[in-house]
Design an enzyme around this catalytic site. Structure first.
Site, PDB file in Angstrom:
ATOM      1  N   GLY A   1       0.836  -1.186   0.000  1.00 53.06           N
ATOM      2  CA  GLY A   1       0.000   0.000   0.000  1.00 53.06           C
ATOM      3  C   GLY A   1       0.865   1.228   0.000  1.00 53.06           C
ATOM      4  O   GLY A   1       2.071   1.150   0.226  1.00 53.06           O
ATOM      5  N   SER A   2       0.260   2.391  -0.248  1.00 53.77           N
ATOM      6  CA  SER A   2       1.048   3.615  -0.264  1.00 53.77           C
ATOM      7  C   SER A   2       0.870   4.341   1.056  1.00 53.77           C
ATOM      8  O   SER A   2       0.196   3.866   1.964  1.00 53.77           O
ATOM      9  CB  SER A   2       0.624   4.487  -1.433  1.00 53.77           C
ATOM     10  OG  SER A   2      -0.740   4.761  -1.319  1.00 53.77           O
TER      11      SER A   2
ATOM     12  N   SER B   1      40.525 -19.826 -31.546  1.00 53.43           N
ATOM     13  CA  SER B   1      39.138 -20.321 -31.593  1.00 53.43           C
ATOM     14  C   SER B   1      38.191 -19.329 -32.264  1.00 53.43           C
ATOM     15  O   SER B   1      37.382 -18.715 -31.606  1.00 53.43           O
ATOM     16  CB  SER B   1      38.649 -20.717 -30.193  1.00 53.43           C
ATOM     17  OG  SER B   1      38.985 -19.760 -29.230  1.00 53.43           O
TER      18      SER B   1
ATOM     19  N   SER C   1       0.086   0.816   6.986  1.00 47.86           N
ATOM     20  CA  SER C   1       0.862   0.833   8.213  1.00 47.86           C
ATOM     21  C   SER C   1      -0.045   0.898   9.433  1.00 47.86           C
ATOM     22  O   SER C   1       0.214   0.259  10.453  1.00 47.86           O
ATOM     23  CB  SER C   1       1.820   2.017   8.209  1.00 47.86           C
ATOM     24  OG  SER C   1       2.694   1.911   7.114  1.00 47.86           O
TER      25      SER C   1
ATOM     26  N   SER D   1      48.206 -15.277 -24.990  1.00 51.01           N
ATOM     27  CA  SER D   1      49.178 -16.073 -24.235  1.00 51.01           C
ATOM     28  C   SER D   1      49.866 -15.228 -23.165  1.00 51.01           C
ATOM     29  O   SER D   1      50.145 -15.713 -22.068  1.00 51.01           O
ATOM     30  CB  SER D   1      50.220 -16.665 -25.176  1.00 51.01           C
ATOM     31  OG  SER D   1      49.595 -17.622 -26.009  1.00 51.01           O
TER      32      SER D   1
ATOM     33  N   GLY E   1       3.203   0.259  -2.431  1.00 54.96           N
ATOM     34  CA  GLY E   1       2.269  -0.202  -3.442  1.00 54.96           C
ATOM     35  C   GLY E   1       2.413   0.468  -4.788  1.00 54.96           C
ATOM     36  O   GLY E   1       1.731   0.113  -5.736  1.00 54.96           O
TER      37      GLY E   1
ATOM     38  N   ASP F   1      -0.802   6.745   2.253  1.00 61.23           N
ATOM     39  CA  ASP F   1      -2.035   7.215   2.904  1.00 61.23           C
ATOM     40  C   ASP F   1      -3.196   6.227   2.852  1.00 61.23           C
ATOM     41  O   ASP F   1      -4.301   6.573   3.174  1.00 61.23           O
ATOM     42  CB  ASP F   1      -2.468   8.542   2.262  1.00 61.23           C
ATOM     43  CG  ASP F   1      -2.644   8.394   0.760  1.00 61.23           C
ATOM     44  OD1 ASP F   1      -2.385   7.291   0.244  1.00 61.23           O
ATOM     45  OD2 ASP F   1      -3.042   9.365   0.099  1.00 61.23           O
ATOM     46  N   ASP F   2      -2.959   5.002   2.444  1.00 61.55           N
ATOM     47  CA  ASP F   2      -4.123   4.135   2.379  1.00 61.55           C
ATOM     48  C   ASP F   2      -4.292   3.241   3.600  1.00 61.55           C
ATOM     49  O   ASP F   2      -5.172   2.384   3.632  1.00 61.55           O
ATOM     50  CB  ASP F   2      -4.149   3.319   1.088  1.00 61.55           C
ATOM     51  CG  ASP F   2      -2.995   2.348   1.015  1.00 61.55           C
ATOM     52  OD1 ASP F   2      -2.267   2.260   2.025  1.00 61.55           O
ATOM     53  OD2 ASP F   2      -2.820   1.695  -0.007  1.00 61.55           O
TER      54      ASP F   2
ATOM     55  N   MET G   1     -13.748   2.732   6.858  1.00 68.74           N
ATOM     56  CA  MET G   1     -15.218   2.727   6.888  1.00 68.74           C
ATOM     57  C   MET G   1     -15.746   3.855   7.767  1.00 68.74           C
ATOM     58  O   MET G   1     -16.865   4.328   7.578  1.00 68.74           O
ATOM     59  CB  MET G   1     -15.736   1.367   7.380  1.00 68.74           C
ATOM     60  CG  MET G   1     -15.598   0.216   6.381  1.00 68.74           C
ATOM     61  SD  MET G   1     -16.500   0.469   4.833  1.00 68.74           S
ATOM     62  CE  MET G   1     -18.213   0.406   5.366  1.00 68.74           C
TER      63      MET G   1
END
Lengths: 608, 307
Positions: A15-16, A520, A22, A453, A86, A18-19, A140
């Site tokens: 998440g960032s 080679s 944390s 060499s 996020g 402000d969402d 909510m």
């Protein structure tokens, strides 16, 4: 001790700022009494969100830049939370956090609905095979605990999670800040009859997500003690039981599991993710990188893989790029054949592209120099995952999820079926550790007189000075003996290179650093030499001594260019015959810009 | 089996799962790196590491020696325990001594600071270089401290032994990228995901012996800045710091001059678990003066090459 009904759940969230990610974690920790007084005090103002700030740089910038882990436990379960930022530029961190998770928590702001960031996290979780994704409709309190607001988001979430094919995807309304429905049931949302977040986390059944069908046991190491010989590893799929018929790859030997040992004594069954030691009924040749599989469901030896790759490197992934690929306990070289598409992790759309840049997720096809025994990621997360390692920086640059495997190119077969490799009774690890040596082949290619060499002998001197076994296999010297029967036409040159490659491999296997100094000129012949080593699990370091032809002709210590000019020597590479410079050597040494000591110092860094 | 492996037909207990993860990590590092070493302090976390090494490598021998960095300020009980435990295991012990580093002029003691905690970083780095160790197992856990919460299980150090939190390699699944250059090294923390309580529960389940100072005992202590420090030959109370005899135990084992005791009556593992579960303070916050110096103290020390 009686079996406690107490298990472990690993969950990931993103998440960032402000969402409320944390704050939610802080709430879980505080309400389950996992946060200690001194931690709370160190938070200063006691803001829940600061619980998840770890490093000083993050505190100073007010952002979370990495994956961090927190722990909490209830009487029913212990939890490990991996949390990441996020934003799209932290896709790689989200992928890392999700790779080990059983369950993901996707945060949705009740005021804003399902925004880009939440959808991205849900998509990454689904991609990484997480079968339980909880949509947490947070804040909510800011929508007055409104049932309809939640219902609208929940409906949208149902549609998205169905598109993503997430089998278990409930939504829960809560307020992390106020604590409603996190640990304690909300009194302000009496309309909600579902569980609280913690109630859900404590009861969700995740053990069944692992693969218990296809027996897969990658060997980590061989444990020996007197007559005891066991294969130690972690079960990656299926259920191992004594008596089970198994095949040991890559050898293909068929045998039975005699018993399953642990420090605490034998066990009757071993299943993911148990760490055990398998004792087999017959003496077979298996070692680290091998895998014990069920006799009837063996995976193909895949030399070509279609995969979804999450790109984490600063330099883009493009067709032709080469990496080390680590799959279970096996490390092989992989080349990018095709980049098919980039996946938009927000809209779930696919777009055509020919490269993947940092934080891109895309579909690619890889070809491998030696096989891996992989399953599709959606069938088995443990045997369907790999990482890509940049050979120069040693960074982990990609996480891969196998979609399909193909046998692809064949293993280099012995010339006659009657000729089989005679394995020594000593294995390489035992030989190397007893003698203190580690073998490898350094293959110096470049025009005649380019300085191969000179550099090879200087490197040899330095290695021997350090007490290591090293030996120069010089093109000219080999022609005096082993290849004395060969001429200088293209076929003879190729045969000479083949012989030198074989000799170098034997030297390397014995613990010597073989220093091949050989023009080679043809890429195919060098590739064959590389393959020979990689199949045997030996390091092969291709070094391009990049000296311009006019400089080689000026040096000309053996007078070759002078003779060619005088018409007395034909087929001098770079003069009359073509030289194909390596496309992706491990190291390029430009002798006009770098002295011998500098070149030797850089070469030493490449040696194991 | 001492740990209950299964809680149901196909489920591991959380301790069994943590154990399997740690064992797998140790085997992987031992297989892919050239010269590992196990750092043993005599503390409970490294005691758990030794048991995990037995689980990973028996009946074979450990594919690495055990290294103890001796500050010279150790609790005598811990040194006695160390020697006995290593002898029981029959494995090789290397002791790197901070006193040696002081005598050789590699580090200098701060006359105002009796602690040798900071000095042991040099002793450790010198020992790693001297023996050519390229991987060192340590008992650090992510729940101990905020900087550790973000450290990887495999923590890469440059040639000066320093940690850069910004260039950590991502760790996906259980697929470790162990590729390093000569001179670089990696610190490996197999019990990163364990908590203090997990460690004690494991000690209980495995019936592991720990040094006696982890259990309540009578000791002469004095209060300094809210920490109970033991009176010893290395540390004396200043004037105005009254000495008391108390029933105490230690939650961590370190340099005697900075490791604080807690008042406790817990005389066995069961009682310690009960106390730990109810504790309201982290083990480092309560008992390690070195971590309280500044808010970012641990991060600074890790950058310098600390465990």
């Amino acid at each position: 001790m009686a079996a406690p009904a107490h298990d472990l759940l690993r969950l990931a969230t993103a998440g960032s700022v402000d969402d409320g990610k944390s704050t939610l974690i802080g709430r879980l920790l505080v309400d389950t009494k996992q946060l200690f007084d001194d931690q709370l005090e160190a938070l200063g103002r006691g803001e829940l969100a600061h619980v998840t700030d770890g490093l000083r740089a993050e505190r100073e910038q007010g952002i979370t830049i990495d994956v961090a882990y927190r722990f909490f436990a209830t009487p029913r379960r212990s939890f490990i939370i991996a949390y990441t930022p996020g934003h799209v530029r932290y896709t790689r961190n989200m992928v890392t956090g999700a790779s080990t998770a059983d369950l993901a928590v996707v945060l949705i702001d009740a005021r804003k609905g399902l925004l880009e960031q939440s959808r991205r996290h849900a998509h990454i979780s689904a991609l990484l095979g997480i079968r339980h994704v909880v949509a947490v409709v947070n804040k909510m309190d800011l929508v007055d605990w409104d049932e309809d607001a939640f219902g609208a988001i929940e409906a949208q979430w149902r549609r998205d999670s169905e598109v993503l094919g997430i089998p278990d995807s409930p939504a829960i309304p809560l307020s992390a800040l106020e604590g409603d429905n996190v640990v304690s049931r909300s009194r302000r949302m009496p309309w909600w009859h579902g569980p609280t977040l913690l109630g859900h986390l404590e009861t969700v059944e995740v053990a069944r997500d692992r693969n218990y069908e296809d027996l897969r046991f990658p060997v980590q190491r061989v444990i020996r003690d007197g007559d005891f010989r066991g294969y130690a590893g972690q079960v990656a799929g299926g259920i191992l039981r004594p008596g089970a018929e198994v095949v040991v790859l890559p050898d293909g030997a068929r045998t039975r599991i005699e018993r399953l040992e642990t420090y605490d004594g034998p066990v009757e069954a071993a299943f993911p993710p148990m760490a055990v030691t398998v004792v087999l009924a017959d003496d077979v040749d298996a070692g680290r990188g091998g895998v014990i599989v069920g006799a009837h469901d063996a995976p193909v030896a895949a030399r070509s893989i279609d995969a979804t790759v999450c790109w984490m490197g600063e330099q883009p992934l493009r067709p032709g790029s080469r990496y080390l690929l680590k799959h279970t306990t096996r490390r092989v070289r992989a080349g990018v054949e095709r980049v098919e598409a980039r996946v938009d992790v927000t809209t779930f759309d696919q777009r055509d592209t020919d490269e993947l840049t940092l934080n891109d997720v895309g579909e690619v096809t890889l070809s491998l120099t030696s096989p891996v025994y992989a399953d599709a990621y959606e069938r088995n997360r443990a045997t369907g995952a790999f990482i890509l390692i940049d050979e120069r920086t040693h960074d982990t640059v990609g996480g891969g999820l196998v979609r399909a495997t193909r046998a692809g190119g064949a293993d280099p077969a012995p010339r006659s079926r009657d000729v089989v490799w005679h394995p020594s009774h000593l294995d390489r690890d035992a030989r190397w550790s007893a003698t203190g040596n580690r073998g490898a082949t350094v293959w110096l290619t470049g025009l005649p007189a380019s300085g191969k060499s000179t550099i090879a002998t200087a490197l040899e001197r330095e290695l021997v000075r350090q007490g290591r076994m090293a030996y120069v296999l010089d093109g000219d010297n080999i022609r005096h003996g082993l290849s004395g029967d060969l001429g200088f036409d293209e076929a003879s040159r190729e045969e000479n290179i083949r012989r030198v490659g074989q000799v170098a491999r034997l030297f390397a296997d014995s613990g010597v650093v073989a220093l091949v100094s050989l023009v080679s000129p043809l890429a195919e012949a060098r590739r064959a030499a590389r393959e020979l080593h990689e199949v045997a699990g030996l390091p092969f370091i291709e070094v391009f001594i990049d000296t311009p032809v006019h400089e080689c002709a000026r040096r000309d210590p053996k007078g070759l260019y002078a003779r060619a000019r005088a018409g007395r020597l034909r087929n001098l590479t770079g003069d009359g015959m073509r030289y194909e410079p390596p496309e992706r050597p491990e190291l390029i040494i430009r002798t006009t810009e770098e002295d011998v000591d500098g070149a030797v110092a850089r070469l030493l860094e490449w040696l194991p | 089996m001492t740990i209950a492996q299964q809680t149901g037909e196909l489920r591991l207990s959380h301790l069994a799962e943590l154990e399997a993860e740690a064992v797998t990590t140790m085997r992987e590092v031992a297989a892919e790196l050239e010269r590992p070493v196990l750092l043993f302090s005599g503390g409970k976390d490294s005691i758990v590491l030794l048991r995990l090494a037995e689980k990973a490598f028996r009946p074979g021998r450990f594919p690495f020696p055990v290294l103890h960095v001796d500050t010279g300020h150790n609790f005598p009980e811990v040194l006695e325990f160390r020697d006995r435990r290593i002898a029981e295991l029959g494995e090789e012990l290397i002791v790197a001594s901070v006193q040696d580093s002081i005598d050789r002029g590699r580090v200098h003691e701060d006359p105002g600071d009796p602690s040798r905690n900071r000095l042991q970083t040099t002793t450790l780095l010198d020992a790693l270089a001297e023996h050519g160790f390229d991987a060192a197992f340590g008992g650090a856990r992510r729940d101990e401290e905020r900087a550790r919460a973000k450290e990887r299980v495999l923590s890469f150090r440059d040639q000066a032994g320093q940690w850069d939190p910004r260039t950590q390699r991502p760790e996906l699944w259980n697929l470790f990228n162990t590729v390093i250059r000569r001179g670089e090294s990696v610190r490996v923390f197999p019990i990163s995901n364990w908590t203090e309580l997990d460690v004690w529960r494991y000690i209980q389940a495995e019936a592991l012996e720990v040094p006696s100072i982890y259990f309540a005992h009578e000791r002469q202590v004095f209060d300094r800045d809210g920490m109970l420090l033991a009176v010893s030959e290395f540390l004396q109370p200043a004037g105005g710091e009254p000495v008391m005899t108390d029933s105490v135990r230690y939650r961590t084992v370190g340099d005697m001059t900075v490791t604080g005791a807690i008042r406790s009556a817990a005389r066995d593992v069961d009682a310690v678990i009960e106390e730990t579960a109810a504790s309201r303070v982290t083990e480092r916050g309560q008992t390690r003066a070195d971590d309280r110096t500044s808010e970012a103290a641990m991060e600074d020390r890790k950058r310098e090459g600390y465990f």
